[in-house]
Scaffold this motif. Structure first.
Motif, PDB file in Angstrom:
ATOM      1  N   LYS A  29       0.839  -1.191   0.000  1.00 36.37           N
ATOM      2  CA  LYS A  29       0.000   0.000   0.000  1.00 36.37           C
ATOM      3  C   LYS A  29       0.881   1.250   0.000  1.00 36.37           C
ATOM      4  N   LEU A  30       0.684   2.058  -1.022  1.00 36.44           N
ATOM      5  CA  LEU A  30       1.398   3.326  -1.107  1.00 36.44           C
ATOM      6  C   LEU A  30       0.484   4.427  -0.575  1.00 36.44           C
ATOM      7  N   SER A  31       1.052   5.312   0.221  1.00 41.50           N
ATOM      8  CA  SER A  31       0.232   6.408   0.749  1.00 41.50           C
ATOM      9  C   SER A  31       1.009   7.718   0.601  1.00 41.50           C
ATOM     10  N   PRO A  32       0.580   8.585  -0.316  1.00 43.81           N
ATOM     11  CA  PRO A  32      -0.559   8.371  -1.224  1.00 43.81           C
ATOM     12  C   PRO A  32      -0.165   7.465  -2.398  1.00 43.81           C
ATOM     13  N   GLU A  33      -1.183   6.924  -3.064  1.00 45.41           N
ATOM     14  CA  GLU A  33      -0.941   6.092  -4.246  1.00 45.41           C
ATOM     15  C   GLU A  33      -0.302   6.932  -5.350  1.00 45.41           C
ATOM     16  N   SER A  34       0.775   6.418  -5.917  1.00 44.20           N
ATOM     17  CA  SER A  34       1.515   7.152  -6.948  1.00 44.20           C
ATOM     18  C   SER A  34       1.783   6.232  -8.125  1.00 44.20           C
ATOM     19  N   PRO A  35       1.371   6.635  -9.355  1.00 46.96           N
ATOM     20  CA  PRO A  35       1.637   5.784 -10.527  1.00 46.96           C
ATOM     21  C   PRO A  35       3.119   5.514 -10.739  1.00 46.96           C
ATOM     22  N   SER A  36       3.962   6.508 -10.479  1.00 48.78           N
ATOM     23  CA  SER A  36       5.401   6.314 -10.688  1.00 48.78           C
ATOM     24  C   SER A  36       5.968   5.319  -9.680  1.00 48.78           C
ATOM     25  N   GLU A  37       5.551   5.409  -8.411  1.00 48.50           N
ATOM     26  CA  GLU A  37       6.033   4.474  -7.410  1.00 48.50           C
ATOM     27  C   GLU A  37       5.464   3.076  -7.644  1.00 48.50           C
ATOM     28  N   ARG A  38       4.222   3.008  -8.118  1.00 46.11           N
ATOM     29  CA  ARG A  38       3.634   1.710  -8.418  1.00 46.11           C
ATOM     30  C   ARG A  38       4.395   1.021  -9.537  1.00 46.11           C
ATOM     31  N   LYS A  39       4.842   1.797 -10.507  1.00 49.68           N
ATOM     32  CA  LYS A  39       5.632   1.238 -11.600  1.00 49.68           C
ATOM     33  C   LYS A  39       6.969   0.709 -11.097  1.00 49.68           C
ATOM     34  N   VAL A  40       7.575   1.417 -10.140  1.00 50.93           N
ATOM     35  CA  VAL A  40       8.826   0.952  -9.544  1.00 50.93           C
ATOM     36  C   VAL A  40       8.598  -0.362  -8.812  1.00 50.93           C
ATOM     37  N   LEU A  41       7.498  -0.463  -8.075  1.00 54.98           N
ATOM     38  CA  LEU A  41       7.181  -1.691  -7.352  1.00 54.98           C
ATOM     39  C   LEU A  41       6.985  -2.868  -8.301  1.00 54.98           C
ATOM     40  N   GLU A  42       6.360  -2.611  -9.445  1.00 51.23           N
ATOM     41  CA  GLU A  42       6.111  -3.688 -10.398  1.00 51.23           C
ATOM     42  C   GLU A  42       7.400  -4.307 -10.920  1.00 51.23           C
TER      43      GLU A  42
END
Length: 269
Positions: A29-42
């Motif tokens: 869970k990212l707080s706040p949700e960030s598309p760039s950070e989500r891409k890094v997690l992927e």
């Protein structure tokens, strides 16, 4: 019997498609949700579902650390990284939770931060613990060993545990050095090879051709070669195809011989 097996397989496929069995970083869970950070997690998806351990020992303390990406480290709910005191029978200490994740990515590294761990009892102004895992690119290692770098707790605030490990998951994609023209030529040669080999086998094995007729579309290519030669001859040669009449030889056939003129009558008698 058979129908039950079919339904079981179908149910498992549905579970895989819906992500129950699939390895995913969505649990973080990212707080706040960030598309760039989500891409890094992927990028780190190959590490999901695996426990990574490290140990530290000295004269007074002995600890074991367990890290898991977007999963329950050591089976502890919501814990992304835990600390286990191997000398004392105590419950694991949660250093950071994957329900409070931050991901920062570079060209060949990812910094994963788990926050909201258990509070310090006497250090760092009793703030909550935080874990930082530095994951660096090593192409020949899918998931390396977890290493403990330090625990920085000699400050009033913003203390942290620092870990590092190597993984090919964070390595940048290798770009092709071939130009567009080279790729087109390679594709063209491959298609030509398939055409020649496939056509040869078809002519020989199916049609039963012999000799040069085994070459695919032999009649077409012979005619094409003749036309190409004629075109080259017409365009490239400088000699006129028809010679000027001024340079033609005089035909001897059909020419009647003129009677020899005699000028004897002009001579004086």
């Amino acid at each position: 019997g058979g129908s039950f097996l079919v339904w079981t397989v179908a149910f498992q496929l549905v579970l895989c498609v819906t992500g129950v069995y699939g390895e995913s970083t969505k649990a973080c869970k990212l707080s706040p949700e960030s598309p760039s950070e989500r891409k890094v997690l992927e990028q780190l998806a190959p590490l999901v579902g695996k426990n990574f351990t490290a140990e530290t020992k000295n004269a007074n303390e002995s600890y074991k650390y367990v890290f898991q990406l977007c999963g329950n480290a050591g089976g502890v709910k919501n814990a992304g990284l835990i600390q286990v005191d191997t000398k004392q029978a105590q419950n694991p200490t949660v250093i950071g939770k994957y329900t409070s994740t931050q991901a920062i990515g570079g060209s060949d590294w990812v910094m994963l931060i788990y926050r909201d761990g258990e509070s310090y009892t006497s250090h760092c102004n009793k703030e909550k613990r935080k874990a930082i895992v530095m994951i660096s690119c090593v192409r020949n290692i899918e998931a390396g060993k977890l290493e403990v770098v330090l625990e920085d707790r000699e400050r009033q605030e913003d203390c942290f545990y620092l870990f590092e490990m190597d993984s090919s998951a964070v390595c940048p994609a290798i770009e092709s050095k071939l130009s567009t023209g080279s790729i087109i030529l390679i594709i063209g040669f491959c298609l030509l090879a398939v055409y020649l080999v496939g056509g040869f086998l078809y002519q020989r094995l199916i049609v039963g051709a012999k000799g040069m007729e085994q070459f695919p579309n032999y009649a077409f290519w012979v005619e094409f070669g003749n036309l190409a030669a004629d075109g080259c001859d017409f365009v490239c040669r400088s000699r006129n195809r028809e010679e000027s009449p001024a340079y033609r030889g005089v035909a001897t056939e059909g020419v009647q011989e003129e009677p020899e003129e005699r000028d004897d009558h002009l001579l004086p008698m």
